[in-house]
Each structure stands twice: as C-alpha cells, then as structure tokens.
Design a protein around this motif. Structure first.
Motif, PDB file in Angstrom:
ATOM      1  N   VAL A  35       0.865  -1.179   0.000  1.00  0.00           N
ATOM      2  CA  VAL A  35       0.000   0.000   0.000  1.00  0.00           C
ATOM      3  C   VAL A  35       0.903   1.230   0.000  1.00  0.00           C
ATOM      4  O   VAL A  35       1.816   1.331   0.813  1.00  0.00           O
ATOM      5  CB  VAL A  35      -0.895  -0.004   1.258  1.00  0.00           C
ATOM      6  CG1 VAL A  35      -1.727   1.271   1.327  1.00  0.00           C
ATOM      7  CG2 VAL A  35      -1.786  -1.245   1.272  1.00  0.00           C
ATOM      8  N   THR A  40       6.654   8.781   1.751  1.00  0.00           N
ATOM      9  CA  THR A  40       7.823   9.338   2.448  1.00  0.00           C
ATOM     10  C   THR A  40       8.586   8.289   3.253  1.00  0.00           C
ATOM     11  O   THR A  40       9.751   8.499   3.565  1.00  0.00           O
ATOM     12  CB  THR A  40       7.449  10.518   3.364  1.00  0.00           C
ATOM     13  OG1 THR A  40       6.513  10.075   4.349  1.00  0.00           O
ATOM     14  CG2 THR A  40       6.854  11.664   2.572  1.00  0.00           C
ATOM     15  N   THR A 117       1.403  11.028   5.511  1.00  0.00           N
ATOM     16  CA  THR A 117       0.014  10.884   5.955  1.00  0.00           C
ATOM     17  C   THR A 117      -0.068  10.249   7.352  1.00  0.00           C
ATOM     18  O   THR A 117       0.868   9.610   7.818  1.00  0.00           O
ATOM     19  CB  THR A 117      -0.783   9.989   4.982  1.00  0.00           C
ATOM     20  OG1 THR A 117      -0.239   8.653   5.043  1.00  0.00           O
ATOM     21  CG2 THR A 117      -0.715  10.519   3.552  1.00  0.00           C
TER      22      THR A 117
HETATM   23  C1  LIG Z   1      13.112  13.310   5.434  1.00  0.00           C
HETATM   24  C2  LIG Z   1      12.065  12.636   6.271  1.00  0.00           C
HETATM   25  C3  LIG Z   1      11.728  13.152   7.512  1.00  0.00           C
HETATM   26  C4  LIG Z   1      10.772  12.523   8.305  1.00  0.00           C
HETATM   27  N1  LIG Z   1      10.474  13.065   9.514  1.00  0.00           N
HETATM   28  C5  LIG Z   1       9.569  12.457  10.305  1.00  0.00           C
HETATM   29  C6  LIG Z   1       9.249  13.002  11.582  1.00  0.00           C
HETATM   30  O1  LIG Z   1       9.769  14.044  11.979  1.00  0.00           O
HETATM   31  N2  LIG Z   1       8.337  12.353  12.342  1.00  0.00           N
HETATM   32  C7  LIG Z   1       7.734  11.209  11.915  1.00  0.00           C
HETATM   33  O2  LIG Z   1       6.910  10.664  12.647  1.00  0.00           O
HETATM   34  N3  LIG Z   1       8.003  10.674  10.712  1.00  0.00           N
HETATM   35  C8  LIG Z   1       8.903  11.266   9.905  1.00  0.00           C
HETATM   36  N4  LIG Z   1       9.200  10.725   8.685  1.00  0.00           N
HETATM   37  C9  LIG Z   1       8.571   9.469   8.287  1.00  0.00           C
HETATM   38  C10 LIG Z   1       7.313   9.614   7.414  1.00  0.00           C
HETATM   39  O3  LIG Z   1       7.251  10.861   6.795  1.00  0.00           O
HETATM   40  C11 LIG Z   1       6.043   9.395   8.229  1.00  0.00           C
HETATM   41  O4  LIG Z   1       6.085   8.152   8.880  1.00  0.00           O
HETATM   42  C12 LIG Z   1       4.787   9.487   7.353  1.00  0.00           C
HETATM   43  O5  LIG Z   1       3.661   9.583   8.183  1.00  0.00           O
HETATM   44  C13 LIG Z   1       4.600   8.289   6.420  1.00  0.00           C
HETATM   45  O6  LIG Z   1       3.419   8.489   5.675  1.00  0.00           O
HETATM   46  P1  LIG Z   1       3.354   8.217   4.102  1.00  0.00           P
HETATM   47  O7  LIG Z   1       1.977   8.484   3.675  1.00  0.00           O
HETATM   48  O8  LIG Z   1       4.412   8.972   3.407  1.00  0.00           O
HETATM   49  O9  LIG Z   1       3.693   6.658   4.084  1.00  0.00           O
HETATM   50  P2  LIG Z   1       4.162   5.716   2.864  1.00  0.00           P
HETATM   51  O10 LIG Z   1       5.614   5.862   2.661  1.00  0.00           O
HETATM   52  O11 LIG Z   1       3.272   5.869   1.702  1.00  0.00           O
HETATM   53  O12 LIG Z   1       3.872   4.316   3.554  1.00  0.00           O
HETATM   54  C14 LIG Z   1       4.586   3.940   4.715  1.00  0.00           C
HETATM   55  C15 LIG Z   1       4.183   2.520   5.135  1.00  0.00           C
HETATM   56  O13 LIG Z   1       2.838   2.508   5.564  1.00  0.00           O
HETATM   57  C16 LIG Z   1       2.048   1.676   4.729  1.00  0.00           C
HETATM   58  N5  LIG Z   1       0.791   2.400   4.535  1.00  0.00           N
HETATM   59  C17 LIG Z   1       0.630   3.699   4.154  1.00  0.00           C
HETATM   60  N6  LIG Z   1      -0.663   4.035   4.196  1.00  0.00           N
HETATM   61  C18 LIG Z   1      -1.337   2.942   4.606  1.00  0.00           C
HETATM   62  C19 LIG Z   1      -2.707   2.667   4.851  1.00  0.00           C
HETATM   63  N7  LIG Z   1      -3.669   3.600   4.697  1.00  0.00           N
HETATM   64  N8  LIG Z   1      -3.040   1.429   5.277  1.00  0.00           N
HETATM   65  C20 LIG Z   1      -2.092   0.474   5.454  1.00  0.00           C
HETATM   66  N9  LIG Z   1      -0.779   0.677   5.240  1.00  0.00           N
HETATM   67  C21 LIG Z   1      -0.420   1.899   4.831  1.00  0.00           C
HETATM   68  C22 LIG Z   1       2.856   1.440   3.487  1.00  0.00           C
HETATM   69  O14 LIG Z   1       2.571   0.204   2.923  1.00  0.00           O
HETATM   70  C23 LIG Z   1       4.272   1.509   4.017  1.00  0.00           C
HETATM   71  O15 LIG Z   1       4.645   0.297   4.560  1.00  0.00           O
HETATM   72  C24 LIG Z   1      10.127  11.351   7.851  1.00  0.00           C
HETATM   73  C25 LIG Z   1      10.443  10.845   6.586  1.00  0.00           C
HETATM   74  C26 LIG Z   1      11.400  11.474   5.796  1.00  0.00           C
HETATM   75  C27 LIG Z   1      11.715  10.919   4.441  1.00  0.00           C
END
Ligand SMILES: Cc1cc2nc3c(=O)[nH]c(=O)nc-3n(C[C@H](O)[C@H](O)[C@H](O)COP(=O)(O)OP(=O)(O)OC[C@H]3O[C@@H](n4cnc5c(N)ncnc54)[C@H](O)[C@@H]3O)c2cc1C
Lengths: 296, 168
Positions: A35, A40, A117
C-alpha cells in the motif's frame, strides 16, 4: 542507491484505484501488494533497495481516505488515513486536537508534511513516529478496512512492536478517530534541530477534566509507545487532588522520576539509553508544569 | 482506476503544462529519476534520495514535495511543475533574479530546489516573517552559500512583489 537492473522484478505494477472498495478488492486479489500513500517512508526503502519491488496499490488520492471531520457534539475528530500532515494543520481539526497539531508540525520539513500521511505514520509504526504518542495519550481509535469488513482498534492495541502493527494481509488503515478533550494537551520532542529529526524521545500529555484523568505517552523510549500509570496518578493528584500549592514542586519531581522509571530505552546512533531516560522525564515534567499553569 | 504494469510500461505525466510520455522507466522509479533522466529536466537535482535535502523539490498539484519520494508511476493525472516550469519563457522569475541580486548562489546545486520552495512560500505567504522563511526552507539543505544570503533573497523578492523597485 537508485535502481539498477538487478533490482527489476517483472511483476512490479502500480494500481491507483479511485475508491476504497476498488483498493480493497485489489489488495484482496494480491495480498502481497504494498500500500502506498505519501511515499515518504516507502520510497526511501525503495530508493535504497531496502524494500523489494512488488505490486503497489496507491491509496493517496482515494476520496474516502481524505476526509477531515470535526463532530463537536459527539466530541471527536476523524482523519482519513490519506490526510497529510499539512492538510490537517490547515483544517479546523487542528485546533480541536492541539497536541496532535504540535506533533504534525514537527514532522520532517514542509515537503515531508505535504506528502506524509496519518495512515502512513500509523502503518510504519516506528517507535519514534511523532503522531503515535499523541494518539495514544488521546485514546484514539484506528479504523481498519479489508474486503471482509471493518474493525476498530484502540491505537495502543494497533501498535504491537517496533515497526509491527495489528494490520492483517489485505487490510488497510482507513482512518483514525480522536476524541476532543475538555482539559489540556501538549506534545514535546527532543532532537538535534527543529526540523527533520527522528525523535531522540518524545512525549504527549493529556489532561481530561471530564473523568479527572491524566495520560502520559512516551515515544522512542521502548519497543512501542509507553504509558506511565504511576506517573499519571501523581499528575492526577497534583491537578485534581487537594494537594497544597507548596507540594507542587515535589510532585513535579516525583512525576519526572516515575516517568523516567517507566521507560525501557536502547542505545543507538541518535542517543544513549541513559540520555533518553533522563530527557523523556524532563519533557514529561515540563508538559505537566505547563498543564498546571495553563489549565483554566 | 489507472494501472501501470511491468518494469517498462508506458505511462503519461503532466509536466510543466504538457503531457509527457514516459516510455522506458521502471515502474518503481522515483519521479526525480523520471523527470531528470527520462524527461530531461535537469533543474530537478538528485542528492540524498531520502527526502532530507530538498534538491529535488517540485510542485505536485500545487504542493511542494520531494520528487525522490514520489513513485513516478503513481503521479499520472497529477499536475507536476519543476523549476523549468516556473521560469518564464524569456528571462528569469523574480525569485531567480533576487537570488542573483543577493548573491545567494554559490555552487548552485541546492539552488533550483530552494528557488522552487521560495516560489511556493511567496505564493502562499507574500510577506513572510523570518520565522516563516526558516520554517518554509527547513527542508532545503545548502552546504556552501549558507542561509543568510538566501534569506536576503526571499526578503528582496517579497519586497519586489510589494511593489518596491528593483535596484538593478
Ligand atoms: C526526510 C524525512 C523526515 C521525516 N520526519 C519524520 C518526523 O519528523 N516524524 C515522523 O513521525 N516521521 C517522519 N518521517 C517518516 C514519514 O514521513 C512518516 O512516517 C509518514 O507519516 C509516512 O506516511 P506516508 O503516507 O508517506 O507513508 P508511505 O511511505 O506511503 O507508507 C509507509 C508505510 O505505511 C504503509 N501504509 C501507508 N498508508 C497505509 C494505509 N492507509 N493502510 C495500510 N498501510 C499503509 C505502506 O505500505 C508503508 O509500509 C520522515 C520521513 C522522511 C523521508
């Protein structure tokens, strides 16, 4: 870094369904699919070859996952799983869950908040995830959906270990429901700069005037988000008990001591366990201090 | 439902106002990789490939993101704008001119990402306070110019947008 020919798998495919049902059907047909929401977390793994390419179901644009609802009479905020941190911060929901807004604002940088997200933060389930201690302290409920139906799980049960959640194959996070609290709430985090840090430790404190309870949840100091019931009872005594004002300083110290005693941190490249234990007690105490001054 | 199959399936992206066919990218490629190496848009810089440095910043449906963290094949149907798309057909944008005016460019590697982020900031907040500038640019790393001149360039571009005369 990047892709080389050795990484390529012929079955890699990207599906972008336009409804939740279509996404759940796609996942049911292919439970091994990944998914994708904001990307990020997942794209870093893909870019560095830490996640092998697999079919991808992209859920970030599905309207049912993008809703932000504020129900003032039933006293809850509901965030769809694909709501980004920036969308939440720009919405009226942010003022109804201020500690969650503080946490969302510390995530990464603007670019990361614009893409990352709530569903991704939950599903990644990192012990350092910034929304997680707040969601625990607020007693939030995670909604899970699969083709077989829906279920609701308290966020504390959703997190089962470091990077391990209660998600089953074929299941996705649909949203998270956060109670609107009458009382006080706050979030604090320790890191080397204001932006772009993975927390050395973080903590959320929620004071619920309705049932006279206090909940402290701490992150990056154990395999999951940890509560500290013994510290919470000291805080409740301080805020709701008949303690004289002169006892305040001692109670704050006792609260800090019990918060530090409740954690089981590790040494890693970001911090030593000793520093984490110390620092999380300090931020917990500061949160309680602020609560006691700011609570109306 | 749109679907992109296989390592080298075709898909179409909407970039800088035009439909662009992507014919030879892998389905797992990042948008950074596709924009730069397949669509010939070199203002999108690749450095950290983990969202830390901001060199690859682009606008996706009007929102600033790191293109290294966008799966290219999932960006079909979305509006992608790179710095090439923010640059007028003739001349330079006000933000680009302000960077030159203030000497905010040294090696230049972070510059396209920074300028893209500043366009995004000034479009949202035409008169940013210093704290707004710091928060908006926290995701763009510069390792040689330093941020003083970059902040000066933001203030200068904001002043021009308020109607103050350009000095050169
Ligand atoms: C430069 C950088 C800085 C960051 N700083 C922080 C920070 O300060 N604090 C922090 O908490 N995080 C941080 N993060 C991590 C990240 O941004 C967060 O964890 C973010 O919430 C991930 O959401 P996404 O939608 O991008 O996830 P994705 O990358 O799209 O997915 C992440 C994981 O979750 C799963 N997934 C996503 N959505 C769903 C869904 N609806 N149902 C089931 N599975 C799902 C995916 O399969 C994958 O395994 C950082 C990342 C980067 C690259």
């Amino acid at each position: 870094m990047g892709w080389d020919a050795g990484d390529i798998v012929a079955t890699m495919s990207v599906t972008s369904p336009d409804s939740l049902d279509a996404a759940l059907a796609a996942l049911a047909d292919n439970p091994a699919a990944h998914v994708l929401a904001g990307g990020t977390d997942m794209m870093v793994e893909l870019n560095f070859g830490r996640r092998s390419p697999a079919p991808v179901v992209s859920v970030g644009r599905i309207p049912e996952l993008r809703g932000i609802d504020v129900d003032r009479s039933a006293r809850f905020v509901r965030l769809g799983a694909a709501v980004t941190f920036s969308e939440f911060l720009a919405s009226e929901a942010a003022s109804q869950a201020p500690a969650l807004a503080q946490a969302a604002r510390t995530v990464g940088s603007l670019q990361i908040r614009n893409a990352g997200t709530f569903g991704g933060n939950l599903a990644t389930c990192s012990p350092a995830g910034d929304t997680l201690p707040v969601l625990v302290a607020l007693s939030a409920t995670v909604e899970l959906a699969s083709r077989d139906g829906r279920r609701r799980v308290p966020v504390e049960e959703f997190m089962v270990g470091p990077k391990r959640s209660a998600l089953k194959p074929g299941e996705i996070v649909a949203g998270v429901t956060v109670p609107i609290i009458d009382g006080w709430q706050g979030f604090a985090t320790v890191g080397t700069r204001n932006a772009m840090v993975i927390a050395v430790c973080n903590a959320a404190l929620v004071v619920d005037r309705h049932d006279r309870s206090v909940r402290l949840a701490m992150g990056s100091v154990g395999p999951t988000i940890l509560r500290a019931p013994e510290a919470e009872s000291v805080a409740a005594r301080m805020l709701f008990g008949a303690e004289p004002t002169s006892a305040r300083a001692d109670l704050l110290v006792e609260f800090e001591r019990r918060a530090s005693a409740a954690v089981s941190p590790i040494d890693d490249q970001r911090s030593t366990a000793d520093y984490r234990r110390h620092a999380v007690g300090v931020i917990a105490r500061r949160l309680l201090d602020r609560a006691s001054r700011e609570m109306p | 439902m749109s679907e992109v199959n296989g390592p080298s399936e075709r898909f179409r992206l909407h970039v800088n106002g035009a439909d662009r066919e992507v014919v030879d990218a892998f389905a797992g490629a990042s948008l950074l990789n596709v924009l730069r190496d397949h669509l010939g848009l070199p203002a999108v810089k690749g450095a950290c490939e983990q969202g830390e440095c901001g060199s690859c910043s682009v606008l996706l449906d009007g929102t600033l993101v790191c293109s290294c963290l966008v799966l290219a094949a999932s960006a079909t149907g979305r509006e992608i704008v790179t710095l090439e798309g923010l640059t007028p057909a003739a001349g330079l944008s006000d933000v680009q001119r302000a960077f030159i005016e203030e000497g905010a460019v040294q090696c230049g590697f972070c510059t396209p990402g920074l300028i893209t982020a500043v366009h995004d900031l000034l479009d949202r907040r035409p008169d940013p306070a210093d704290a707004d500038i710091r928060e908006a640019l926290a995701g763009n790393l510069c390792r040689c110019t330093g941020y003083g001149r970059v902040f000066a360039a933001v203030r200068t571009a904001a002043a021009w947008r308020r109607g103050e005369a350009e000095t050169h």
